[in-house]
Scaffold this motif. Structure first.
Motif, PDB file in Angstrom:
ATOM      1  N   LYS A  41      -9.630-120.590  40.957  1.00 33.65           N
ATOM      2  CA  LYS A  41      -8.411-121.517  40.881  1.00 33.65           C
ATOM      3  C   LYS A  41      -7.269-121.209  40.230  1.00 33.65           C
ATOM      4  CE  LYS A  41     -11.838-125.355  40.977  1.00 33.65           C
ATOM      5  NZ  LYS A  41     -12.271-126.621  40.269  1.00 33.65           N
ATOM      6  N   ILE A  42      -6.337-121.492  40.901  1.00 35.18           N
ATOM      7  CA  ILE A  42      -4.762-121.222  40.478  1.00 35.18           C
ATOM      8  C   ILE A  42      -4.055-122.610  39.978  1.00 35.18           C
ATOM      9  CG2 ILE A  42      -2.655-120.383  41.021  1.00 35.18           C
ATOM     10  CD1 ILE A  42      -4.065-119.103  43.217  1.00 35.18           C
ATOM     11  N   THR A  43      -4.047-122.585  38.603  1.00 35.06           N
ATOM     12  CA  THR A  43      -3.421-123.824  37.896  1.00 35.06           C
ATOM     13  C   THR A  43      -2.102-124.062  38.062  1.00 35.06           C
ATOM     14  OG1 THR A  43      -3.304-122.732  35.726  1.00 35.06           O
ATOM     15  CG2 THR A  43      -5.465-123.743  36.169  1.00 35.06           C
ATOM     16  N   ASN A  44      -1.328-122.984  38.157  1.00 33.80           N
ATOM     17  CA  ASN A  44       0.034-123.175  38.159  1.00 33.80           C
ATOM     18  C   ASN A  44       0.710-123.040  39.753  1.00 33.80           C
ATOM     19  OD1 ASN A  44      -0.449-120.567  38.469  1.00 33.80           O
ATOM     20  ND2 ASN A  44       1.088-119.750  36.988  1.00 33.80           N
ATOM     21  N   GLN A  63      -5.916-115.142  37.379  1.00 35.16           N
ATOM     22  CA  GLN A  63      -5.884-115.702  35.913  1.00 35.16           C
ATOM     23  C   GLN A  63      -7.033-116.366  35.238  1.00 35.16           C
ATOM     24  OE1 GLN A  63      -2.828-119.095  36.704  1.00 35.16           O
ATOM     25  NE2 GLN A  63      -4.457-120.366  37.319  1.00 35.16           N
ATOM     26  N   ASN A  64      -8.041-116.590  35.970  1.00 36.57           N
ATOM     27  CA  ASN A  64      -9.289-117.127  35.152  1.00 36.57           C
ATOM     28  C   ASN A  64     -10.201-115.683  34.999  1.00 36.57           C
ATOM     29  OD1 ASN A  64      -8.502-119.623  34.858  1.00 36.57           O
ATOM     30  ND2 ASN A  64      -9.160-120.038  37.104  1.00 36.57           N
ATOM     31  N   LYS A  65      -9.780-114.721  35.241  1.00 38.93           N
ATOM     32  CA  LYS A  65     -10.597-113.335  35.024  1.00 38.93           C
ATOM     33  C   LYS A  65     -11.943-113.562  35.912  1.00 38.93           C
ATOM     34  CE  LYS A  65      -8.496-112.382  30.570  1.00 38.93           C
ATOM     35  NZ  LYS A  65      -8.779-111.924  29.376  1.00 38.93           N
ATOM     36  N   PRO A  66     -12.064-113.523  37.016  1.00 31.95           N
ATOM     37  CA  PRO A  66     -13.323-113.544  37.921  1.00 31.95           C
ATOM     38  C   PRO A  66     -13.806-112.249  37.938  1.00 31.95           C
ATOM     39  CG  PRO A  66     -11.269-113.500  39.354  1.00 31.95           C
ATOM     40  CD  PRO A  66     -10.636-113.593  37.767  1.00 31.95           C
ATOM     41  N   TYR A  67     -15.111-112.118  37.523  1.00 30.88           N
ATOM     42  CA  TYR A  67     -15.795-110.920  37.595  1.00 30.88           C
ATOM     43  C   TYR A  67     -15.269-110.151  36.427  1.00 30.88           C
ATOM     44  CZ  TYR A  67     -17.140-112.315  42.459  1.00 30.88           C
ATOM     45  OH  TYR A  67     -17.677-112.858  43.387  1.00 30.88           O
ATOM     46  N   ASP A  68     -14.671-110.802  35.180  1.00 30.76           N
ATOM     47  CA  ASP A  68     -14.333-110.311  34.137  1.00 30.76           C
ATOM     48  C   ASP A  68     -13.173-109.163  34.568  1.00 30.76           C
ATOM     49  OD1 ASP A  68     -15.857-111.618  32.258  1.00 30.76           O
ATOM     50  OD2 ASP A  68     -17.624-110.298  32.641  1.00 30.76           O
ATOM     51  N   ASP A  90     -25.011-105.130  41.557  1.00 32.42           N
ATOM     52  CA  ASP A  90     -24.288-105.920  42.312  1.00 32.42           C
ATOM     53  C   ASP A  90     -23.428-107.018  41.513  1.00 32.42           C
ATOM     54  OD1 ASP A  90     -24.982-104.559  44.581  1.00 32.42           O
ATOM     55  OD2 ASP A  90     -26.608-106.077  45.082  1.00 32.42           O
ATOM     56  N   ALA A  91     -22.246-107.366  41.897  1.00 28.02           N
ATOM     57  CA  ALA A  91     -21.559-108.308  41.110  1.00 28.02           C
ATOM     58  C   ALA A  91     -22.488-109.907  41.516  1.00 28.02           C
ATOM     59  CB  ALA A  91     -20.029-108.432  41.937  1.00 28.02           C
ATOM     60  N   SER A  92     -21.859-110.607  40.355  1.00 29.79           N
ATOM     61  CA  SER A  92     -22.600-112.076  40.527  1.00 29.79           C
ATOM     62  C   SER A  92     -22.021-112.828  41.657  1.00 29.79           C
ATOM     63  CB  SER A  92     -22.207-112.963  39.329  1.00 29.79           C
ATOM     64  OG  SER A  92     -20.788-112.843  39.157  1.00 29.79           O
ATOM     65  N   PRO A  93     -22.619-113.831  42.200  1.00 33.20           N
ATOM     66  CA  PRO A  93     -22.181-114.331  43.480  1.00 33.20           C
ATOM     67  C   PRO A  93     -20.839-115.078  43.307  1.00 33.20           C
ATOM     68  CG  PRO A  93     -24.709-115.071  42.925  1.00 33.20           C
ATOM     69  CD  PRO A  93     -23.966-114.300  41.727  1.00 33.20           C
ATOM     70  N   PHE A  94     -20.176-115.097  44.377  1.00 36.50           N
ATOM     71  CA  PHE A  94     -18.920-115.969  44.348  1.00 36.50           C
ATOM     72  C   PHE A  94     -19.054-117.230  43.680  1.00 36.50           C
ATOM     73  CE2 PHE A  94     -15.878-118.780  46.518  1.00 36.50           C
ATOM     74  CZ  PHE A  94     -14.883-118.037  46.107  1.00 36.50           C
ATOM     75  N   GLN A  95     -17.927-117.516  43.024  1.00 35.67           N
ATOM     76  CA  GLN A  95     -17.864-118.762  42.099  1.00 35.67           C
ATOM     77  C   GLN A  95     -16.634-119.294  42.407  1.00 35.67           C
ATOM     78  OE1 GLN A  95     -19.368-118.635  38.254  1.00 35.67           O
ATOM     79  NE2 GLN A  95     -21.336-117.633  39.066  1.00 35.67           N
ATOM     80  N   PRO A  96     -16.230-120.484  43.133  1.00 34.03           N
ATOM     81  CA  PRO A  96     -14.970-120.998  43.360  1.00 34.03           C
ATOM     82  C   PRO A  96     -14.119-121.258  42.216  1.00 34.03           C
ATOM     83  CG  PRO A  96     -16.402-122.054  45.106  1.00 34.03           C
ATOM     84  CD  PRO A  96     -17.285-121.235  43.784  1.00 34.03           C
ATOM     85  N   GLU A  97     -14.808-121.827  41.171  1.00 34.72           N
ATOM     86  CA  GLU A  97     -14.069-122.099  39.879  1.00 34.72           C
ATOM     87  C   GLU A  97     -13.439-120.991  39.194  1.00 34.72           C
ATOM     88  OE1 GLU A  97     -18.466-121.677  38.728  1.00 34.72           O
ATOM     89  OE2 GLU A  97     -17.234-122.915  40.470  1.00 34.72           O
TER      90      GLU A  97
END
Length: 122
Positions: free
Chosen positions: A113-116, A12-17, A103-110
């Motif tokens: 996050k699952i808000t629901n 839902q937060n579109k990690p890595y777009d 290479d993809a950007s480093p893992f970012q926990p934020e």
């Protein structure tokens, strides 16, 4: 990215777009809904190559998968077929072999996050 509808909240937060759409091959509505989505530029098929035909019909410009799937007609739609690893590898490492380039950007926990989220009762 198409995948199991149950994993949609992870993206839902579109990690890595990554834009994620839930897809269930056993649900006709899920299949019909695919044709209202934007046309994909690039399709990576990490599992059963029969799903490459779905990407092909949707108009993907470039399709990549692992070679060796049978029957052979599952592979006819691909622009690029890569050999499977010769030895056992972790699934994420196998998926990464389908992607080339920067290479993809480093893992970012934020980003994950699952808000629901609602925990199951104990």
């Amino acid at each position: 990215m198409l995948g199991n509808p149950h994993f949609a909240d992870l993206y839902q937060n579109k990690p890595y777009d990554v834009q994620y759409w839930g897809y269930n091959p056993r649900n006709l509505y899920s299949f019909i809904q695919l044709f209202s989505l934007p046309r994909p530029d690039w399709a990576l098929v990490p599992g059963d190559n029969r799903y490459g035909w779905l990407a092909f019909v949707r108009g993907a410009k470039w399709l990549i998968a692992f070679s060796g799937d049978r029957p052979a007609h599952k592979q006819w739609c691909f622009n690029e077929l890569l050999p499977l690893p010769k030895h056992a590898v972790a699934v994420p490492d196998m998926m990464q072999k389908l992607c080339t380039g920067k290479d993809a950007s480093p893992f970012q926990p934020e980003h994950w996050k699952i808000t629901n989220y609602h925990p199951l009762p104990a």
